[in-house]
Write an enzyme that holds these catalytic residues in place. Structure first.
Site, PDB file in Angstrom:
ATOM      1  N   TYR A 190       0.834  -1.203   0.000  1.00  0.00           N
ATOM      2  CA  TYR A 190       0.000   0.000   0.000  1.00  0.00           C
ATOM      3  C   TYR A 190       0.871   1.256   0.000  1.00  0.00           C
ATOM      4  O   TYR A 190       1.521   1.587   0.995  1.00  0.00           O
ATOM      5  CB  TYR A 190      -0.941   0.028   1.211  1.00  0.00           C
ATOM      6  CG  TYR A 190      -1.918  -1.125   1.298  1.00  0.00           C
ATOM      7  CD1 TYR A 190      -2.212  -1.934   0.202  1.00  0.00           C
ATOM      8  CD2 TYR A 190      -2.568  -1.413   2.497  1.00  0.00           C
ATOM      9  CE1 TYR A 190      -3.108  -2.991   0.294  1.00  0.00           C
ATOM     10  CE2 TYR A 190      -3.470  -2.472   2.596  1.00  0.00           C
ATOM     11  CZ  TYR A 190      -3.729  -3.255   1.492  1.00  0.00           C
ATOM     12  OH  TYR A 190      -4.617  -4.299   1.589  1.00  0.00           O
TER      13      TYR A 190
ATOM     14  N   LEU B 131     -17.472  -3.118   2.897  1.00  0.00           N
ATOM     15  CA  LEU B 131     -18.564  -2.245   2.423  1.00  0.00           C
ATOM     16  C   LEU B 131     -18.642  -2.267   0.896  1.00  0.00           C
ATOM     17  O   LEU B 131     -19.322  -1.436   0.293  1.00  0.00           O
ATOM     18  CB  LEU B 131     -18.357  -0.813   2.921  1.00  0.00           C
ATOM     19  CG  LEU B 131     -18.396  -0.644   4.445  1.00  0.00           C
ATOM     20  CD1 LEU B 131     -17.990   0.769   4.854  1.00  0.00           C
ATOM     21  CD2 LEU B 131     -19.783  -0.976   4.993  1.00  0.00           C
TER      22      LEU B 131
END
Ligand code: NAP
Length: 297
Positions: A69, A210
């Site tokens: 990341y 989500l």
């Protein structure tokens, strides 16, 4: 199953809040955790604030990052955000890139991650995805890192049924966790992978709980049935989605850089409310009827 505990941890943190904890292999892991991809492009004050608020006000102790990341930037920012918090109260998940899971690079990758995090150990170190990694080597390297006290547990991410079976064959029975994509919109794991993980004592951890790039998925806010149920009970659809993952047995990771979204997602959702809403979630986004390959994003 013999899960090696290297560093003793405080096991009773009492928070007067709604967060539930997964009691797993003597660990107390918050059933919701925050991801750090929001730091990808650099500092993100919103995410810093969310991490601190999630810890202080909601008792969240699970935080997820990866060397990939932002080329380590997200690890470094996570370390900074958590400065000042007792290390033993945190459960930090980090991931090694498959290109580095080899004899030449493994130790360096791990030690670089620790340096960026400014931590002495990682609680759970995962192989980010399988690719062509030699699983026998991986298991040996993870065990060695455990013995050296650099990681407490190890696991994998994005492993499907066949990948896990290969891992067991290579001596990876003590794999602690498989982190996979699982959300209301993508429930494929229920057909086979999730039951296998439970049977083998592997902690299911969901990422993008989500639905990730939120608005390109079927936007839950456009689902009239779910939204009207949520309005009726005064709860947010995101809280329902996270609760669904929790109820399925997952430690559920999500990300947000917005304090109001964080509060919205961690909203109290009484069991009776969830029981009333769940059948509608199931009808709108049904459980899979057959096995299909794990979706990875
Ligand atoms: N192992 C793997 O291969 C893998 C893959 C992907 C992700 N992950 C991990 O899982 C973490 C979470 O995944 P993710 O970020 O992909 O997906 P996610 O948590 O499902 O979705 C994040 C997106 O939802 C938005 N959002 C959050 N709460 C919201 C709300 N209440 N209302 C509207 N929008 C909302 C966020 O925007 P705002 O910031 O505006 O709230 C963000 O754009 C990552 O940070 C990473 O640590 C792991």
């Amino acid at each position: 199953m013999n899960k090696c505990i290297i560093i003793p941890k405080i096991k009773s943190i009492e928070y007067d809040r709604t967060m539930k904890y997964i009691d797993y292999q003597n660990e107390k892991i918050s059933s919701y955790g925050l991801g750090t991809t929001g730091f990808w492009s650099g500092k993100n004050p919103g995410l810093h604030e969310c991490i601190i608020t999630a810890y202080n006000e909601y008792g969240m102790n699970l935080f997820d990052t990866a060397e990939m990341y932002g080329n380590g930037r997200c690890e470094a920012e996570l370390g900074k955000a958590l400065k000042g918090i007792s290390r033993e109260n945190l459960f930090i998940v980090d991931k090694i890139h498959p290109d580095h899971a080899n004899v030449r690079d493994f130790d360096k990758s791990l030690s670089d991650s620790l340096t960026r995090l400014e931590m002495d150990y990682i609680d759970l170190y995962l192989l980010h995805w399988r690719e062509k990694v030699d699983l026998s080597f991986l298991v040996r390297a993870m065990h060695r890192a455990q013995k050296a006290g650099k990681i407490r547990y190890w696991g994998v991410s994005n492993f499907d049924i066949n990948d896990l079976e290969d891992l067991f064959e290579k001596g990876g029975d003590d794999c602690f966790c498989n982190q996979i994509f699982y959300t209301l919109f993508e429930r494929g794991a229920e057909a086979g992978l999730l039951p296998l993980m439970k049977k083998k004592g592997i902690l299911p951890m969901s990422y993008s709980s989500l639905g990730s790039n939120y608005y390109s998925h079927p936007d839950i806010h456009r689902n009239h049935r779910i939204m009207s149920m949520c309005r009726e009970y005064g709860v947010s659809p995101e809280a329902c989605m996270l609760k669904m993952n929790e109820e399925a047995g997952f430690a559920a990771l999500f990300s947000t850089s917005s304090l109001s979204h964080l509060r919205n997602n961690l909203q109290e959702l009484p069991d009776e409310t969830y029981t009333a809403i769940k059948p509608v979630l199931d009808e709108e986004f049904p459980a899979p009827e057959h096995l299909y390959p794990l979706v990875k994003i």
